[in-house]
Scaffold this motif. Structure first.
Motif, PDB file in Angstrom:
ATOM      1  N   UNK A   8      40.355  52.890  36.982  1.00 43.71           N
ATOM      2  CA  UNK A   8      39.212  52.576  37.850  1.00 43.71           C
ATOM      3  C   UNK A   8      39.417  51.242  38.568  1.00 43.71           C
ATOM      4  N   UNK A   9      40.597  50.624  38.389  1.00 41.65           N
ATOM      5  CA  UNK A   9      40.917  49.384  39.117  1.00 41.65           C
ATOM      6  C   UNK A   9      41.530  49.766  40.460  1.00 41.65           C
ATOM      7  N   UNK A  10      40.729  50.393  41.265  1.00 40.51           N
ATOM      8  CA  UNK A  10      41.133  51.034  42.510  1.00 40.51           C
ATOM      9  C   UNK A  10      40.326  52.319  42.594  1.00 40.51           C
ATOM     10  N   UNK A  11      40.846  53.328  43.265  1.00 40.34           N
ATOM     11  CA  UNK A  11      40.178  54.632  43.263  1.00 40.34           C
ATOM     12  C   UNK A  11      40.272  55.244  41.867  1.00 40.34           C
ATOM     13  N   UNK A  12      39.310  56.105  41.522  1.00 41.44           N
ATOM     14  CA  UNK A  12      39.278  56.741  40.216  1.00 41.44           C
ATOM     15  C   UNK A  12      40.489  57.648  40.041  1.00 41.44           C
ATOM     16  N   UNK A  13      41.169  57.508  38.900  1.00 39.67           N
ATOM     17  CA  UNK A  13      42.340  58.324  38.617  1.00 39.67           C
ATOM     18  C   UNK A  13      42.288  58.841  37.192  1.00 39.67           C
ATOM     19  N   UNK A  14      42.829  60.048  37.005  1.00 39.44           N
ATOM     20  CA  UNK A  14      43.013  60.627  35.678  1.00 39.44           C
ATOM     21  C   UNK A  14      44.305  61.414  35.710  1.00 39.44           C
ATOM     22  N   UNK A  15      45.264  61.024  34.862  1.00 34.47           N
ATOM     23  CA  UNK A  15      46.567  61.674  34.826  1.00 34.47           C
ATOM     24  C   UNK A  15      46.863  62.169  33.410  1.00 34.47           C
ATOM     25  N   UNK A  16      47.420  63.361  33.311  1.00 30.29           N
ATOM     26  CA  UNK A  16      47.860  63.877  32.023  1.00 30.29           C
ATOM     27  C   UNK A  16      49.131  63.154  31.607  1.00 30.29           C
ATOM     28  N   UNK A 139      40.414  47.590  45.252  1.00 37.96           N
ATOM     29  CA  UNK A 139      39.072  47.201  44.834  1.00 37.96           C
ATOM     30  C   UNK A 139      38.653  48.021  43.618  1.00 37.96           C
ATOM     31  N   UNK A 140      38.068  47.397  42.597  1.00 40.46           N
ATOM     32  CA  UNK A 140      37.634  48.180  41.441  1.00 40.46           C
ATOM     33  C   UNK A 140      36.511  49.142  41.818  1.00 40.46           C
ATOM     34  N   UNK A 141      36.533  50.320  41.195  1.00 37.89           N
ATOM     35  CA  UNK A 141      35.510  51.345  41.455  1.00 37.89           C
ATOM     36  C   UNK A 141      35.426  51.671  42.949  1.00 37.89           C
ATOM     37  N   UNK A 151      27.416  45.661  41.002  1.00 40.07           N
ATOM     38  CA  UNK A 151      27.419  44.560  40.032  1.00 40.07           C
ATOM     39  C   UNK A 151      28.643  44.645  39.125  1.00 40.07           C
ATOM     40  N   UNK A 152      29.005  45.839  38.709  1.00 42.75           N
ATOM     41  CA  UNK A 152      30.158  45.999  37.821  1.00 42.75           C
ATOM     42  C   UNK A 152      31.455  45.644  38.544  1.00 42.75           C
ATOM     43  N   UNK A 153      31.563  46.056  39.816  1.00 45.04           N
ATOM     44  CA  UNK A 153      32.755  45.710  40.592  1.00 45.04           C
ATOM     45  C   UNK A 153      32.853  44.201  40.784  1.00 45.04           C
ATOM     46  N   UNK A 154      31.723  43.552  41.009  1.00 48.31           N
ATOM     47  CA  UNK A 154      31.728  42.098  41.145  1.00 48.31           C
ATOM     48  C   UNK A 154      32.184  41.410  39.873  1.00 48.31           C
ATOM     49  N   UNK A 155      31.732  41.918  38.730  1.00 48.30           N
ATOM     50  CA  UNK A 155      32.151  41.345  37.445  1.00 48.30           C
ATOM     51  C   UNK A 155      33.651  41.499  37.252  1.00 48.30           C
TER      52      UNK A 155
END
Length: 228
Positions: A8-16, A139-141, A151-155
Motif C-alpha cells: 500500500x506504499x503506492x497503488x494497492x498490490x497483492x501478489x502470490x 504516494x501511500x494509499x 489522514x493515514x497517508x499523511x501519517x
C-alpha cells in the motif's frame, strides 16, 4: 504457492508467492483491504471499518454492505492462498504475517535503522534505512479513496520523511569521516528543505552537509533561511 504479499506504499498490490498479481478491483474493496492491512494480524473492529469506509454518511444497511465487501475480498484473496479474512465477534482480521505487508516491513526496518543510528552503527543504519525507503513505490494509499485515507497517508508520509532524515544522519556521519558524498547530500537536502521548509532537522542537516563539503560560507545563509 506461498504467502500473498501486499503493498500500500503506492497503488494497492497483492501478489502470490509465484509472482501472480491478484486484481483488487473497485475503490471500496481496495479501501477495505487497506484498512485490514494497516492492522495486519490484528482484529479490526467493525465500527472502525464502517467509519473508515463510509465516514459520516453510511448506507442504511451498512452492516450488510460491509459483509458484502468482505465476501468479495475473500473471493479475490482466496485465489492466491487459503482465505486469510477471519470473522471475529468484534470485527474482522486479516490473518497474514505483517512482514508480508510493505508498510509493516518498512516500519520494522526503519525502527531497526533508527536503533542502529542511536547505537552509533552508522553503516548498518544507512543500509537498513535504504532498504526501508526502497519499499516505497509512490504516494501511500495512492488508489484508495475513502474517508480514512487522507489522514493515514499523511501519517505515513511523515514516517517516511523521518526515515529519510535518519538515513541522511547516517550519511552525514560517513561524510564526516571522508567516506560519504557530501556534495550529493547538499543537493538532496536543498530539495528537501525547499519541500519541507518548517522541518528544523533538515535545515540543521543542510548546514552540517555544507560544512562537511567545505562550503562553510554557504552555511550561514542556510541558517538565515531557517530563522526567516
Amino acid at each position: 504457492m506461498g504467502a500473498v504479499r501486499f503493498g500500500i506504499l503506492g497503488a494497492t498490490q497483492a501478489h502470490t508467492g509465484d509472482g501472480r498479481r491478484l486484481t483488487v478491483g473497485g475503490p471500496r474493496l481496495r479501501a477495505l483491504l487497506a484498512l485490514l492491512l494497516l492492522d495486519a494480524g490484528r482484529v479490526v473492529p467493525r465500527e472502525r471499518l464502517i467509519d473508515g469506509l463510509y465516514g459520516a454518511d453510511p448506507p442504511a444497511n451498512v452492516t450488510n454492505a460491509l459483509q458484502s465487501q468482505v465476501s468479495r475480498l475473500r473471493q479475490v484473496l482466496s485465489a492466491g492462498a487459503a482465505d486469510p479474512v477471519e470473522f471475529h465477534p468484534a470485527g474482522y482480521r486479516l490473518a497474514v504475517d505483517p512482514d508480508d505487508v510493505d508498510v509493516h516491513r518498512f516500519t520494522r526496518l526503519a525502527d531497526a535503522g533508527r536503533a542502529a543510528l542511536t547505537g552509533g552503527d552508522h553503516r548498518r543504519a544507512a543500509a537498513l534505512l535504504r532498504e526501508a525507503l526502497g519499499l516505497w513505490r509512490g504516494e501511500p494509499l495512492a488508489d484508495v479513496d475513502a474517508p480514512f485515507a487522507p489522514a493515514e497517508a499523511g501519517r505515513l508520509r511523515d514516517h517516511r520523511l523521518g526515515a529519510v532524515e535518519d538515513r541522511i544522519e547516517a550519511d552525514l556521519a560517513a561524510a564526516g569521516t571522508g567516506v560519504g558524498d557530501g556534495r550529493a547530500l547538499v543537493t538532496e537536502l536543498r530539495g528537501l528543505v525547499a519541500a519541507h521548509p518548517f522541518r528544523e532537522r533538515l535545515h540543521g542537516q543542510l548546514m552540517r552537509a555544507l560544512h562537511a563539503d567545505g562550503r562553510r560560507a554557504e552555511a550561514l545563509p542556510a541558517f538565515a533561511d531557517l530563522r526567516r
